[in-house]
Design a protein around this motif. Structure first.
Motif, PDB file in Angstrom:
ATOM      1  N   TYR A 106       0.486  -1.555  -0.329  1.00 53.56           N
ATOM      2  CA  TYR A 106       0.243  -0.170  -0.434  1.00 53.56           C
ATOM      3  C   TYR A 106       1.190   1.519   0.619  1.00 53.56           C
ATOM      4  N   LYS A 108       1.729   5.034   1.753  1.00 52.76           N
ATOM      5  CA  LYS A 108       1.125   6.377   2.928  1.00 52.76           C
ATOM      6  C   LYS A 108       1.658   7.833   2.307  1.00 52.76           C
ATOM      7  N   ASN A 122      -3.805   6.766   3.457  1.00 51.45           N
ATOM      8  CA  ASN A 122      -3.297   5.025   2.814  1.00 51.45           C
ATOM      9  C   ASN A 122      -3.928   4.550   2.019  1.00 51.45           C
TER      10      ASN A 122
END
Length: 148
Positions: A106, A108, A122
């Motif tokens: 993912y 950030k 996120n």
């Protein structure tokens, strides 16, 4: 005892006053991540697309590996103000788990408000099998792209 309780009440009130609360209805930017496998399987195109709140500026994108049992891994850091960010990357930079485990990636993303404060958003998680024994390049967590 009453004096001590009064002192604790005053102290807790001061602490709460020092920590700014998020305004009700405050808006935050939204970002999504996509990882596209390129022909040959070694390289992948990273796409992070963000919609900031008007007046805010994207500041940093950090690709992360999700590891619930040991804390998340920092994989790659980009310093950019672009709200649509696309890069081609070697799959070994995305290999955040042992080779036999699926990688959960993912991003950030840090945003700067007009008053200078920062907050993070996120993206969604992207799941795949990336890299091969980390035989590439430099250590991903230590590499950063200079400049904007």
């Amino acid at each position: 005892m009453k004096l001590m309780n009064a002192g604790l009440a005053l102290l807790s009130g001061l602490i709460l006053a020092a920590v700014p609360a998020t305004p009700a209805g405050a808006r935050a930017a939204k970002c999504t991540l996509a990882i596209v496998d390129l022909p040959g399987g070694r390289f992948h195109r990273i796409e992070v697309r963000c919609t900031p709140v008007p007046g805010e500026q994207l500041d940093v994108i950090r690709l992360m590996g999700s590891d619930g049992w040991s804390g998340d891994d920092r994989l790659y850091t980009y310093y950019t103000h672009k709200t649509t960010f696309i890069r081609t990357i070697d799959g070994n930079y995305l290999d955040e788990d042992e080779p036999a485990a699926e990688d959960d990636i993912y991003a950030k993303v840090w945003f700067k408000r007009p008053n200078g404060s920062l907050y993070t958003v996120n993206t969604n998680q992207w799941h795949g099998w990336y890299g091969g024994w980390g035989l590439c390049c430099t250590t991903p967590g230590e590499w950063t792209e200079p400049g904007y």
